[in-house]
Design an enzyme around this catalytic site. Structure first.
Site, PDB file in Angstrom:
ATOM      1  N   GLU B 196     -14.811 -21.601 -30.703  1.00 38.25           N
ATOM      2  CA  GLU B 196     -14.003 -21.394 -29.504  1.00 38.25           C
ATOM      3  C   GLU B 196     -14.374 -22.322 -28.336  1.00 38.25           C
ATOM      4  OE1 GLU B 196     -11.355 -19.425 -28.823  1.00 38.25           O
ATOM      5  OE2 GLU B 196     -11.254 -18.860 -30.943  1.00 38.25           O
ATOM      6  N   SER B 476      -2.147  42.477 -41.687  1.00 32.94           N
ATOM      7  CA  SER B 476      -3.251  43.403 -41.999  1.00 32.94           C
ATOM      8  C   SER B 476      -4.623  42.915 -41.558  1.00 32.94           C
ATOM      9  CB  SER B 476      -3.283  43.661 -43.502  1.00 32.94           C
ATOM     10  OG  SER B 476      -2.039  44.147 -43.912  1.00 32.94           O
TER      11      SER B 476
END
Lengths: 184, 785
Positions: B196, B476
């Site tokens: 770079e 239940s």
């Protein structure tokens, strides 16, 4: 002209020096968080309900629970070396006054051996030292619930509960606990 | 500093003033010229000041909003731990360990059939450092049998590093793992600079040489192949400026790069670059910095990456989307090999290293290999608990570390159980079950810690969290609360209850006629059986007898905080609750009457590891030990002979369990909640549009529960026997005292003083005068001899 130029130059210079040197003072960013590590009673407490009054032990014969529906003799739990190591570390921390470290080690021990009454005994002691008497008593009661059949441990737990209640200023509660301890 | 600054300023001044000076000989007076020039200079100075302040405050202060990191529980290794080799592999995969034949560095593990060697990475916990070490683990059928260090010494206890399971991101959704330059592999920085900005250590922020080189390359190639931006310029661009390619941005970039170089040294700039750079996109989450990039692409920490992997990361910077190694592997490989070529040409790597690296595969892992963001339902619970105590901006920017109780092994097994069962049910029942949904909560009932949460059958879906937000009638599942209330009000497990048909007039004038699931009613049944077989009519009678308010009080003491309406239908579970609330309720029963708030968070620390808050184990006894013992016994009857008896076709008989099935009206919801000593799981299955299911609680949710529990290192549920409880033989028909040698008898626990006083017919036979209680006890004694 020269005068102007030099004045401009000086001004520019000053500006650039200023630019180079001005520092926006860095404020370390402090998260404005509450410390929930002390005292634990600030935690959102569970529904406040008085614990059931300690009843006098009703003398009577009882038999092991594990026969129905799947009869199986209950074996005493062997303490693993990991739990022993953690209890040791916790004890050292507690004696040296590092109660947070004691609490951390005991909670680690609890995750490994959640039915070991000794873990709850030390944890209750630690909460008592942290002056969180309410939690200390509840932890000790949990220890009682896991000590059935072990007279020595039950006596120690009720003695501890007596002390916790005394420190919390609950004299009559301490008296009940003391009587309970004497039964074992 | 002032000296350094002067040249930059000089450049600015000469650029701006000289053209204007030429013009002054024309029609602008000298004094006006100076005024304009002076104003311009002041403005420029101010702009410089502004830019400079911006740069400094960003750079020296909080450079990045650091997302909070959320960790699973660390796995505790010790001799005797209920951990199989398969479990250990699940954990290590989640941590990104490399499985090799021989371990040579941290983050590696080697396995044989009953042995594992792991090279741990170490971790800084809030309560101390767990060092990196090499460990030898020996397994047997029970689990981890022995734990030794590499010198062969027994080690009592080791915590593995915790799996990172998520983050709490700022609004821009940027995620990153900060690294320091000294921790970055040198080959990464070499590669980055080589490809770079090869003059990085020579230039002052901009590189005329670099620009010239780029121009030459572009002309040669006849198009844009190379940019001339330095790393400093790229950092400025990413750091302070928007991504639009405007002239203003370009003009600001240069002075800012110069200013940055003026104030900070190269290494500081490089370190910032390593952490800032954008490397990819995971849904809405933007992957920034090489620290996170390493985890995202290779499921490994940056320090553990090899040359070819580092070169790939360095190559990605140019175009994270264009070179995305998952979507465009060929492009990525070409780019990586270019980076390697440059490194070789610059003499940074040897011929051998170069050849080896260009021949290596990309080695990029599938997305989702690591467990970050894998458990959205659990993370949702954690975030809700955190938001009670912390502000959003602290959570998404202060780098807090949140240590939770999630058990990745239990979670993984819960997910498998739920998904497989749903898939089997869909195959059995066809297209109408295509939208079948499910949710699940798993806790450790003794500590109250949440181990696993599933909010959708697509477990990685970050949408509606059924485990927390879906309020479905519990059917239940409410019954243990009704029966517990009855037991607290003087009933015993042997009390005979009336299950004959019942018609009730409700306060609003309506007539209500509760029905049993089987549509059959029963005259007289023992209370324990009415619960075990989930008889509705008996339950309504019992509940109305003790009073709805009392039942609600019990539900509150079990941990339900929601406002509950005192309608008779509450007794059959018309009330909607979330699976998490059900887990809270059942946990109190499993923990012998101690209400323990469900906890998902253990500790929160700041980014340096200093504890900010801890969430200790809390409990309060809200149900008397004797009463809870009785309801636990009845709930064990459910799993042994009642509606959940099929459990023992899957689990071994040696494991005691207790629980309750739940099915709502027209089978719209299929529930099961149950526990062993160390695991409590609540499962819900149903359809979001609330249409009926072709199966009940035991046909659906229970199957998930069984499959999950079977995968767990279960400890049998053994209720501690309170002092006041005694077990007696009871005639199952009449509930009267009987003896072991009589027909149709059951052994049941009673609180002393509550046992039946009447004796059954069998006991009144001529000549039989012995006390039934004594005879019961004799039987027990015989049994133990």
């Amino acid at each position: 002209m020269t005068n102007y130029v030099s004045r401009l130059f000086v001004t520019g210079l000053i500006l650039s020096v200023l630019a180079a040197c001005t520092t926006t003072p860095y404020q370390p960013s402090q998260p404005p968080v509450d410390d929930r590590s002390s005292p634990p009673s600030q935690q959102p407490a569970p529904e406040t309900k008085a614990y059931p009054p300690v009843e006098e032990a009703i003398p009577g014969q009882s038999i092991p629970s594990d026969q129905v529906p799947a009869p199986q003799a209950q074996l005493p739990q062997k303490q693993s070396s990991a739990v022993i190591a953690l209890l040791d570390r916790a004890e050292q921390a507690r004696v040296s006054g590092d109660l947070r470290s004691a609490q951390n080690n005991l909670q680690r021990a609890q995750r490994i051996a959640p039915r070991d009454p000794k873990v709850y005994y030390s944890l209750a002691q630690t909460h008592m030292s942290l002056e969180d008497y309410d939690l200390a008593e509840q932890v000790a009661l949990k220890g009682v619930s896991l000590s059935s059949g072990n007279q020595v441990l039950l006596k120690r737990f009720w003695q501890l509960i007596t002390e916790i209640r005394l420190r919390a200023g609950d004299v009559s509660g301490a008296e009940v606990a003391k009587l309970r301890a004497q039964k074992y | 500093m002032a000296q350094k600054k002067t040249p930059a300023k000089k450049r600015t001044r000469s650029k701006k003033t000289s053209p204007r000076r030429k013009k002054q000989t024309g029609f602008i007076s000298r004094s006006s010229l100076f005024k304009i020039a002076f104003t311009l200079l002041v403005l420029l100075g101010l702009l410089t000041l502004f830019l400079d302040a911006q740069i400094r405050s960003q750079f020296e202060g909080k450079r990045w909003a650091l997302p909070a990191k959320v960790y699973a529980r660390p796995l505790e290794l010790y001799a005797g731990a209920p951990l199989s080799i398969a479990d250990l592999k699940i954990e290590l995969r989640g941590l990104g360990y490399q499985f090799t034949s021989k371990t040579t560095q941290p983050g590696q593990a080697a396995f044989s059939s009953s042995k594992a060697i792991i090279d741990t990475r170490g971790f800084h916990f809030s309560d101390g450092m767990e060092p990196a070490r090499k460990l030898i683990l020996d397994f047997d059928s029970q689990g981890l049998a022995q734990l030794r260090d590499y010198q062969g010494q027994d080690v009592p206890l080791v915590r593995l590093e915790p799996v990172l399971i998520g983050g709490i991101y700022p609004l821009n959704n940027e995620d990153r793992d900060l690294i320091q330059l000294k921790d970055a592999p040198s080959m990464l920085t070499e590669a980055l600079i080589a490809i770079e900005d090869r003059d990085f250590y020579q230039h002052h922020g901009i590189s005329p040489k670099g620009i010239a080189r780029a121009m030459y390359a572009n002309i040669k190639a006849g198009g844009f192949v190379q940019g001339g931006s330095t790393l400093t310029q790229q950092l400025i661009k990413n750091f302070y400026l928007t991504s639009d390619r405007s002239l203003v941005r370009k003009l600001l970039e240069i002075p800012m790069a110069l200013l940055l170089e003026l104030h900070y040294d190269k290494d500081e700039i490089l370190e910032a670059y390593l952490n800032e750079v954008y490397l990819g996109q995971d849904g809405s989450r933007a992957i920034h910095g090489f620290g996170l990039g390493a985890h995202y692409f290779f499921a490994q920490p940056l320090q553990e990456l090899k040359l070819h992997q580092l070169a790939l990361l360095a190559g990605l910077v140019k175009g994270p989307s264009y070179y995305d190694p998952r979507r465009h592997p060929e492009r990525a490989k070409t780019r990586r090999n270019l980076v390697l070529k440059v490194l070789f040409e610059q003499g940074k790597i040897t011929q051998q290293q170069y050849q080896h690296a260009i021949n290596a595969g990309l080695d990029v892992v599938k997305k989702g290999t690591l467990l970050k963001e894998a458990y959205p339902a659990f993370l949702d619970l954690v975030k809700r608990q955190l938001r009670r105590d912390y502000r959003d901006e602290d959570l998404n920017s202060e780098g807090l570390r949140v240590y939770t109780s999630l058990d990745p092994i239990a979670q993984s097994q819960a997910e498998t159980s739920l998904k497989q069962t749903i898939s089997t049910l869909q195959q059995s029942y066809g297209a109408k079950l295509k939208p079948l949904q499910g949710s699940m909560v798993v806790t450790d009932p003794q500590t109250g810690e949440v181990l696993a949460v599933i909010g959708d059958k697509n477990t990685r879906y970050k949408g509606f969290n059924r485990a927390l937000d879906s309020l479905r009638p519990i059917g239940s599942l409410v019954k243990p609360a009704v029966y517990l209330t009855a037991l607290e009000h003087g009933k015993t497990l042997a009390s005979i209850v009336d299950d004959s048909s019942l018609t009730m007039k409700l306060p609003n004038g309506q007539i209500w006629k509760p029905q049993n699931f089987s549509r059959h009613s029963h005259e007289h049944v023992m209370l324990i059986d009415a619960l075990a077989h989930s008889y509705n009519i008996a339950t309504v009678r019992l509940g109305m007898e003790v009073g709805l308010k009392e039942v609600i009080n019990t539900l509150n003491r079990l941990g339900i905080k929601r406002q509950l309406d005192a309608y008779p239908s509450l007794l059959l579970g018309a009330q909607g609750l979330s699976p998490l609330e059900v887990a809270t309720m059942y946990q109190t029963i499993a923990a012998n009457g101690f209400q323990t708030p469900v906890r998902a968070i253990r500790t929160v620390t700041d980014s340096q590891g200093k504890a900010l808050s801890s969430y200790p184990f809390q409990l309060r006894q809200t149900i008397d030990a004797d009463d809870v013992y009785l309801i636990q016994t009845a709930m064990q009857e459910v799993t042994h002979s009642g509606t959940a008896a099929s459990i023992y076709s899957t689990l071994p008989n040696s494991i005691n369990t207790a629980g309750k099935t739940g099915t709502t009206d027209d089978q719209r919801d299929s529930w099961f909640a149950g526990f062993s000593n160390n695991r409590l799981a609540v499962v819900w299955l149903g359809l979001d549009d609330n249409s009926p299911l072709p199966f009940t609680g035991s046909g659906g949710a229970l199957r998930v529960w069984k499959s999950f529990m079977k995968s767990q290192p279960l400890e049998s549920f053994e209720a501690p026997l309170p002092d006041d409880i005694k077990w007696l033989w009871i005639d199952a028909e009449t509930g009267l005292l009987s003896a072991e040698n009589c027909e149709g008898v059951r052994l049941l626990p009673f609180i002393s003083g509550s046992e039946p006083t009447e004796i059954s017919e069998c006991m009144t036979k001529p000549g039989d005068t012995s006390n039934p209680v004594t005879r019961s006890l004799d039987w027990i004694k015989d049994w133990f001899q």
